[in-house]
Write an enzyme that holds these catalytic residues in place. Structure first.
Site, PDB file in Angstrom:
ATOM      1  N   GLY A  10      -3.979   9.704  -7.626  1.00  0.00           N
ATOM      2  CA  GLY A  10      -4.671  10.458  -6.420  1.00  0.00           C
ATOM      3  C   GLY A  10      -5.897   9.852  -5.851  1.00  0.00           C
ATOM      4  NE  ARG A  63      16.967   9.486  -1.266  1.00  0.00           N
ATOM      5  CZ  ARG A  63      16.870   8.789  -0.540  1.00  0.00           C
ATOM      6  NH1 ARG A  63      16.125   8.486   0.492  1.00  0.00           N
ATOM      7  NH2 ARG A  63      18.068   7.844  -0.388  1.00  0.00           N
ATOM      8  CG  HIS A 107       3.543  -0.886   1.848  1.00  0.00           C
ATOM      9  ND1 HIS A 107       3.789  -0.575   0.658  1.00  0.00           N
ATOM     10  CD2 HIS A 107       3.342  -2.170   1.919  1.00  0.00           C
ATOM     11  CE1 HIS A 107       4.464  -1.757   0.333  1.00  0.00           C
ATOM     12  NE2 HIS A 107       4.086  -2.647   0.749  1.00  0.00           N
ATOM     13  CG  LEU A 142      11.101   0.377   0.956  1.00  0.00           C
ATOM     14  CD1 LEU A 142      10.473   1.845   0.386  1.00  0.00           C
ATOM     15  CD2 LEU A 142      11.644  -0.555  -0.018  1.00  0.00           C
ATOM     16  CG  ASP A 143       7.283  -0.008   2.034  1.00  0.00           C
ATOM     17  OD1 ASP A 143       6.881   1.139   1.925  1.00  0.00           O
ATOM     18  OD2 ASP A 143       7.344  -0.953   1.149  1.00  0.00           O
ATOM     19  CD  GLU A 172      -4.348   1.603  -0.990  1.00  0.00           C
ATOM     20  OE1 GLU A 172      -3.086   1.168  -1.109  1.00  0.00           O
ATOM     21  OE2 GLU A 172      -4.635   2.079  -1.970  1.00  0.00           O
TER      22      GLU A 172
END
Length: 188
Positions: A10, A63, A107, A142-143, A172
């Site tokens: 986190g 999912r 990312h 994805l990404d 980040e």
């Protein structure tokens, strides 16, 4: 109202909590969502007085069934932005459609390079001269998805994998609060 999705330590959540408390982001984090009851991010949320919702994905064969349970919690709180901060689950197309252009992800590479869960290691081992950080809206790939912010990070000859990880995380922790602030201010 912001919901931050986490699965682990986190540190990006903490960067967002700190930015909110400094007044840099003019919105509140209303909920922290995790699929991992042992995620240290939940302690960070508790220390900041932020409500958490934990739901293990185990026991959900589909999912979208898992995501529907989470969406119920988001709807109860009128969540307007979902921020993925180390959430190690792919979202269902149903979830992405419901929150289209309201899901941000971070990312640890300059996308489209080095997609996937080992992006820092992959960049380091590839011999690349640089990598970086991308904040983007989430779509069904994805990404992938519209890029909000990117910043490069040089890979120096004397960098270790751990040193490169530290450099990426520092970027980040600066870039993600900036992207959330821009979203909240209606500038994206």
């Amino acid at each position: 109202k912001i919901a931050v999705f986490v699965s682990g330590n986190g540190t990006n959540l903490q960067a967002l909590i700190d930015a909110v408390s400094r007044g840099e982001i003019k919105a509140g984090i209303s909920l922290v969502v995790s699929n991992n009851k042992d995620a240290f991010a939940l302690t960070r949320a508790r220390n900041a007085g932020i409500e958490s919702f934990v739901l293990s994905h185990k026991g959900f064969e589909i999912r979208s069934d898992y995501d529907r349970e989470i969406m119920k919690e988001l709807e109860k709180r009128d969540i307007g932005l979902v921020v993925l901060a180390g959430f190690m689950r792919l979202l269902s197309p149903e979830f992405i459609k419901k929150y289209q252009n309201r899901i941000l992800n971070i990312h640890p590479s300059v996308l489209p390079s080095f997609k996937g869960t080992h992006a820092i290691k992959d960049a380091f081992e590839s011999g690349a001269k640089e990598t970086g950080v991308t904040v983007h809206f989430v779509d069904e790939e994805l990404d992938h998805g519209p890029i909000v912010l990117q910043e490069t990070v040089r890979i120096e000859k004397n960098d270790t994998l751990e040193k490169l990880e530290e450099k990426i995380h520092a970027v980040e922790h600066k870039l993600y609060p900036m992207a959330v602030r821009l979203f909240v201010e209606g500038k994206l």
